[in-house]
Design a protein around this motif. Structure first.
Motif, PDB file in Angstrom:
ATOM      1  N   SER A 571      46.270  33.065  47.206  1.00  0.00           N
ATOM      2  CA  SER A 571      46.164  33.574  45.786  1.00  0.00           C
ATOM      3  C   SER A 571      47.105  33.175  44.792  1.00  0.00           C
ATOM      4  CB  SER A 571      46.072  35.238  45.926  1.00  0.00           C
ATOM      5  OG  SER A 571      47.641  35.551  46.522  1.00  0.00           O
ATOM      6  N   ASP A 572      48.079  32.756  45.350  1.00  0.00           N
ATOM      7  CA  ASP A 572      49.058  32.144  44.341  1.00  0.00           C
ATOM      8  C   ASP A 572      48.821  30.895  43.727  1.00  0.00           C
ATOM      9  OD1 ASP A 572      50.848  34.236  45.255  1.00  0.00           O
ATOM     10  OD2 ASP A 572      52.002  32.990  46.446  1.00  0.00           O
ATOM     11  N   SER A 578      44.728  38.146  36.106  1.00  0.00           N
ATOM     12  CA  SER A 578      44.219  39.530  36.044  1.00  0.00           C
ATOM     13  C   SER A 578      44.006  40.097  37.491  1.00  0.00           C
ATOM     14  CB  SER A 578      43.163  39.864  35.063  1.00  0.00           C
ATOM     15  OG  SER A 578      42.622  41.319  35.383  1.00  0.00           O
ATOM     16  N   SER A 579      44.647  41.054  37.880  1.00  0.00           N
ATOM     17  CA  SER A 579      44.686  41.627  39.192  1.00  0.00           C
ATOM     18  C   SER A 579      43.100  42.176  39.543  1.00  0.00           C
ATOM     19  CB  SER A 579      45.583  42.694  39.598  1.00  0.00           C
ATOM     20  OG  SER A 579      45.901  43.887  38.892  1.00  0.00           O
ATOM     21  N   THR A 580      42.787  42.924  38.504  1.00  0.00           N
ATOM     22  CA  THR A 580      41.428  43.581  38.469  1.00  0.00           C
ATOM     23  C   THR A 580      40.333  42.395  38.503  1.00  0.00           C
ATOM     24  OG1 THR A 580      42.022  45.325  37.044  1.00  0.00           O
ATOM     25  CG2 THR A 580      39.489  45.014  37.103  1.00  0.00           C
ATOM     26  N   LEU A 581      40.337  41.284  37.885  1.00  0.00           N
ATOM     27  CA  LEU A 581      39.316  40.180  37.911  1.00  0.00           C
ATOM     28  C   LEU A 581      39.356  39.597  39.212  1.00  0.00           C
ATOM     29  CD1 LEU A 581      37.494  38.378  36.836  1.00  0.00           C
ATOM     30  CD2 LEU A 581      39.202  36.980  35.894  1.00  0.00           C
ATOM     31  N   TYR A 582      40.849  39.426  39.833  1.00  0.00           N
ATOM     32  CA  TYR A 582      40.998  38.989  41.168  1.00  0.00           C
ATOM     33  C   TYR A 582      40.225  39.690  42.305  1.00  0.00           C
ATOM     34  CZ  TYR A 582      43.399  37.838  45.643  1.00  0.00           C
ATOM     35  OH  TYR A 582      43.815  37.326  46.764  1.00  0.00           O
ATOM     36  N   ILE A 583      40.380  41.252  42.332  1.00  0.00           N
ATOM     37  CA  ILE A 583      39.749  41.951  43.158  1.00  0.00           C
ATOM     38  C   ILE A 583      38.318  41.960  43.131  1.00  0.00           C
ATOM     39  CG2 ILE A 583      39.400  44.448  43.949  1.00  0.00           C
ATOM     40  CD1 ILE A 583      42.523  44.759  43.117  1.00  0.00           C
ATOM     41  N   LEU A 584      37.728  42.155  41.749  1.00  0.00           N
ATOM     42  CA  LEU A 584      36.144  41.816  41.671  1.00  0.00           C
ATOM     43  C   LEU A 584      35.766  40.708  42.275  1.00  0.00           C
ATOM     44  CD1 LEU A 584      36.078  43.139  38.122  1.00  0.00           C
ATOM     45  CD2 LEU A 584      35.127  44.388  39.970  1.00  0.00           C
ATOM     46  N   LEU A 585      36.443  39.267  41.989  1.00  0.00           N
ATOM     47  CA  LEU A 585      36.177  38.217  42.403  1.00  0.00           C
ATOM     48  C   LEU A 585      36.101  38.086  44.076  1.00  0.00           C
ATOM     49  CD1 LEU A 585      34.615  35.446  41.723  1.00  0.00           C
ATOM     50  CD2 LEU A 585      37.400  34.623  41.581  1.00  0.00           C
ATOM     51  N   LEU A 586      36.869  38.730  44.574  1.00  0.00           N
ATOM     52  CA  LEU A 586      37.220  38.627  45.905  1.00  0.00           C
ATOM     53  C   LEU A 586      36.212  39.663  46.550  1.00  0.00           C
ATOM     54  CD1 LEU A 586      39.214  37.676  48.160  1.00  0.00           C
ATOM     55  CD2 LEU A 586      40.302  40.040  48.279  1.00  0.00           C
ATOM     56  N   SER A 587      35.823  40.816  46.000  1.00  0.00           N
ATOM     57  CA  SER A 587      34.681  41.457  46.645  1.00  0.00           C
ATOM     58  C   SER A 587      33.426  41.057  46.315  1.00  0.00           C
ATOM     59  CB  SER A 587      34.752  43.066  45.526  1.00  0.00           C
ATOM     60  OG  SER A 587      35.970  43.641  45.774  1.00  0.00           O
ATOM     61  N   PHE A 588      33.297  40.193  45.387  1.00  0.00           N
ATOM     62  CA  PHE A 588      31.885  39.542  44.982  1.00  0.00           C
ATOM     63  C   PHE A 588      31.640  38.542  46.091  1.00  0.00           C
ATOM     64  CE2 PHE A 588      29.540  35.928  43.120  1.00  0.00           C
ATOM     65  CZ  PHE A 588      28.375  36.660  42.891  1.00  0.00           C
ATOM     66  N   CYS A 589      32.773  37.823  46.204  1.00  0.00           N
ATOM     67  CA  CYS A 589      32.463  36.698  47.383  1.00  0.00           C
ATOM     68  C   CYS A 589      32.199  37.556  48.795  1.00  0.00           C
ATOM     69  CB  CYS A 589      33.976  35.749  47.545  1.00  0.00           C
ATOM     70  SG  CYS A 589      33.866  34.880  46.163  1.00  0.00           S
ATOM     71  N   PHE A 590      32.844  38.466  49.238  1.00  0.00           N
ATOM     72  CA  PHE A 590      32.689  39.162  50.364  1.00  0.00           C
ATOM     73  C   PHE A 590      31.381  39.771  50.360  1.00  0.00           C
ATOM     74  CE2 PHE A 590      32.805  43.105  52.904  1.00  0.00           C
ATOM     75  CZ  PHE A 590      33.379  42.628  54.321  1.00  0.00           C
ATOM     76  N   ALA A 591      30.841  40.090  49.433  1.00  0.00           N
ATOM     77  CA  ALA A 591      29.552  40.872  49.242  1.00  0.00           C
ATOM     78  C   ALA A 591      28.421  39.821  49.420  1.00  0.00           C
ATOM     79  CB  ALA A 591      29.394  41.659  47.901  1.00  0.00           C
ATOM     80  N   VAL A 592      28.607  38.642  48.925  1.00  0.00           N
ATOM     81  CA  VAL A 592      27.644  37.639  48.984  1.00  0.00           C
ATOM     82  C   VAL A 592      27.648  37.081  50.310  1.00  0.00           C
ATOM     83  CG1 VAL A 592      27.150  35.015  48.405  1.00  0.00           C
ATOM     84  CG2 VAL A 592      27.689  36.849  46.616  1.00  0.00           C
ATOM     85  N   SER A 593      28.808  36.844  51.068  1.00  0.00           N
ATOM     86  CA  SER A 593      28.835  36.337  52.299  1.00  0.00           C
ATOM     87  C   SER A 593      28.099  37.473  53.363  1.00  0.00           C
ATOM     88  CB  SER A 593      30.373  36.131  52.955  1.00  0.00           C
ATOM     89  OG  SER A 593      31.029  35.059  51.937  1.00  0.00           O
ATOM     90  N   VAL A 594      28.345  38.494  52.962  1.00  0.00           N
ATOM     91  CA  VAL A 594      27.591  39.538  54.129  1.00  0.00           C
ATOM     92  C   VAL A 594      26.255  39.524  53.933  1.00  0.00           C
ATOM     93  CG1 VAL A 594      27.601  42.083  54.667  1.00  0.00           C
ATOM     94  CG2 VAL A 594      29.986  40.770  54.404  1.00  0.00           C
TER      95      VAL A 594
END
Length: 655
Positions: A571-572, A578-594
């Motif tokens: 992440s560094d 933006s932490s919000t954008l970071y979490i949203l992008l992380l969640s999106f990648c996880f959702a796409v993978s699953v």
């Protein structure tokens, strides 16, 4: 098998290929008249000792080491030649070589492309790639003076066509000759090859000459890849059938005495050799001889299907009648699990053998994984101890060149697990080691007590496992750390894990094209006589690929998963503040993978690399077969049906 020309000069002109034998004065001379072979590229015809066309301009020339044969594809005819080779070793004074490179030479001209459609030429290039891939990914062995298709005991017999890997190609080439060319003349140019594994090592043990060799011959009768070639066919041929021969050449004369004898021809009593022995021991392996299969669907262990009908008995009878005719009585070692998904196959195999009531068959079911659980690999010896009476009764081949004493092998042990690879090789290597100890009685020394020989022996059997596994499963074998070192290791377990994962990927996403390459090379495909004898693709007359949406899902899965882990662990290094954008992008990648993973699991059959030349299990069709349902789903998939394998798995299996 007669002697073939070892080196040929190939002169390529616009109208012909001219093969002329080459001899190096320092190493060899012709035993008889030298023939030249001309292939007329226009008439598609062979000519022996044809007059030289002085008007023809040379396009190029090269040195080749044999002709594998002739192959007809969609648009053109081709000659496949060996352009590279390497020496494996010398056996009984005969050089044994491995082919390292090949060329596929078209008979037609480039201008022919104008006469055919783009679709046909797309198929033509695809088929050439299949042939090239098959030649590159497999090991082919040859000898110009030794019949590699036959064991030492059967050297005086004609070539065993079960193991003649270029049988189809060479028969096509011979079929182009006219009546004026005799078979023995054309055979000087056609090079027999086997596919499998060969290891030959010569050494000095206790001041005695010893040559150890291991030769595995893969059958061409039901050849294929792991999930696309299982069980038996109606002719009694089984998948992944291999004859493995262990050979030992032993000379009791020590090297110093041999040198004295060679340099002192006038003193015939300088040394008196005691023994010059040739020993051979044969084992076989092959898929469980009933109608069964596994339909890949992206799951790690695909659903297993089998047929419980009289067809099993009829096909198994053919198989074992043939095996008994060739080898004598058979001891059948079944290493499959007695529980879990392998159990029905073992039970059905046992019932089939019982129903045959063949006195030449003895069946033993040894649950390898149960008996050797918790790394108790020494328990394999318990099986070997049970087999000692059978091994002694079967015997081995032995010939003493000094006294001309000989004895023959009168039976064989046939071993199988599910794949006839990993467990099978462990047990076969243990039986081979027992036979080496038995040979101690003949040669007078215990080779298994010599560290150098033990290392050579173990490495040969481990490499044999890898070589046979690569051809069938696409990876090296499992459990080779035990074969190589006599014990299981952490490194070996990690290597097994890696090979298992690679097998999963290759068996699901690569083996369809590998199966097509095998079928094309061996001539096991259909042709349409109404369309200029063209090859039939299962897709129809043009190559058809999966819809782009299906093709896009695996890359999307890989990309989203890679991005997810990059965002998670690095992440560094990301430019996102933006932490919000970071979490949203992380969640999106996880959702796409699953989502992508779940879609692949639910529609796995659509992501499999299926064979295109032949349908799956075409020889197992009957009204009540459980295989038929999966077969219909398989064929419906090619017809854009929405059915998938999950429906097949809900069907009731007959037992």
């Amino acid at each position: 098998m007669g002697k073939q020309y070892e080196k040929l000069r190939l002169a390529v002109t616009k109208n012909s290929y001219v093969f002329t034998p080459l001899y190096e004065p320092a190493s060899s001379t012709p035993d008889g008249p030298i023939h030249t072979l001309t292939i007329d590229r226009n008439k598609r015809q062979l000519k022996l000792d044809a007059p030289t066309d002085t008007q023809a301009s040379m396009v190029r020339e090269l040195v080749v080491y044999g002709i594998l044969g002739f192959c007809r594809l969609q648009v053109d005819d081709y000659v496949i030649v060996v352009t590279g080779r390497t020496l494996v070793g010398t056996l009984f004074g005969n050089d044994i070589l491995r082919a390292t490179s090949f060329q596929i030479l078209p008979l037609g001209e480039d201008s022919l492309e104008k006469s055919y459609s783009e679709d046909l030429f797309e198929q033509e290039q695809y088929f050439i790639q299949l042939l090239e891939s098959h030649l590159q990914l497999n090991s082919f062995y040859l000898s110009y003076t030794y019949n590699l298709t036959n064991s030492l005991q059967c050297q005086n017999q004609k070539a065993d066509e079960r193991f003649l890997w270029n049988k189809h190609l060479s028969s096509n080439l011979a079929g182009m000759s006219n009546d004026s060319i005799e078979d023995d003349q054309i055979n000087l140019f056609i090079l027999p090859v086997i596919q499998g594994y060969i290891n030959i090592t010569s050494m000095i043990v206790n001041n005695k000459y010893v040559t150890f060799a291991l030769i595995s011959r893969r059958s061409n009768e039901r050849a294929g890849t792991r999930y696309f070639s299982r069980g038996i066919d109606e002719n009694g041929h089984v998948s992944n059938y291999v004859e493995t021969e262990q050979l030992l050449v032993y000379d009791s004369m020590d090297p110093l005495s041999t040198a004295i004898s060679n340099n002192n021809n006038n003193n015939s009593d300088a040394t008196t050799p005691n023994k010059h022995l040739r020993l051979s021991f044969i084992q076989t392996r092959g898929s469980i001889p009933i109608f069964w299969g596994q339909i890949p669907n992206t799951r790690y262990v695909p659903q297993l299907y089998y047929e419980a009908s009289t067809k099993n008995l009829e096909a198994a009878k053919k198989h074992f009648e043939d095996q008994s005719r060739i080898y004598g009585p058979n001891v059948l070692i079944n290493l499959t699990n007695k529980t879990g998904y392998e159990q029905p196959l073992g039970d059905l195999y046992a019932r089939t053998i019982q129903e045959m009531a063949n006195p030449n068959l003895r069946y033993i079911h040894y649950d390898f994984h149960h008996e050797c659980k918790n790394l108790q690999w020494h328990r394999v010896q318990l099986l070997i101890d049970r087999l000692i009476p059978d091994l002694e009764m079967a015997g081995y081949y032995c010939f003493d060149e000094e006294s001309e004493f000989s004895k023959t092998q009168r039976g064989v042990v046939r071993t199988n697990c599910i794949d006839c690879l990993d467990r099978t090789n462990v047990v076969q290597s243990m039986m081979a080691k027992w036979m080496m100890q038995r040979w101690h009685q003949d040669i007078g020394i215990d080779l298994t007590a010599d560290p150098t020989f033990v290392s050579v022996f173990n490495s040969a059997w481990a490499d044999n496992a890898d070589g046979l596994s690569l051809s069938y499963s696409g990876t090296g074998a499992l459990k080779t750390d035990y074969t190589r070192g006599g014990k299981r290791t952490i490194k070996g377990a990690m290597n097994d894990l890696s090979n298992s994962l690679v097998r999963y990927m290759k068996n699901n996403y690569c083996d369809g094209s590998r199966q097509d390459g095998i079928d094309l090379f061996l001539g096991k495909y259909s042709r349409d006589a109404t369309q200029q004898n063209r090859i039939l693709c299962h897709y129809g007359q043009t190559l058809r690929y999966a819809p782009w949406k299906i093709q896009a899902i695996p890359p999307a899965l890989v990309a989203s998963t890679a991005l997810f882990f990059w965002l998670l662990f690095f992440s560094d290094s990301t430019p996102i503040e933006s932490s919000t954008l970071y979490i949203l992008l992380l969640s999106f990648c996880f959702a796409v993978s699953v989502s992508m993973w779940l879609f692949i699991q639910q529609n796995g059959i659509e992501f499999i690399d299926w064979p295109r030349l032949n349908p799956l299990y075409p020889d197992t069709l009957s009204e009540n077969s459980t295989i038929d349902l999966s077969y219909r789903l398989y064929t419906n998939w090619f017809l854009d049906s929405s059915e998938n394998l999950d429906q097949a798995e809900q069907g009731k299996k007959t037992t």
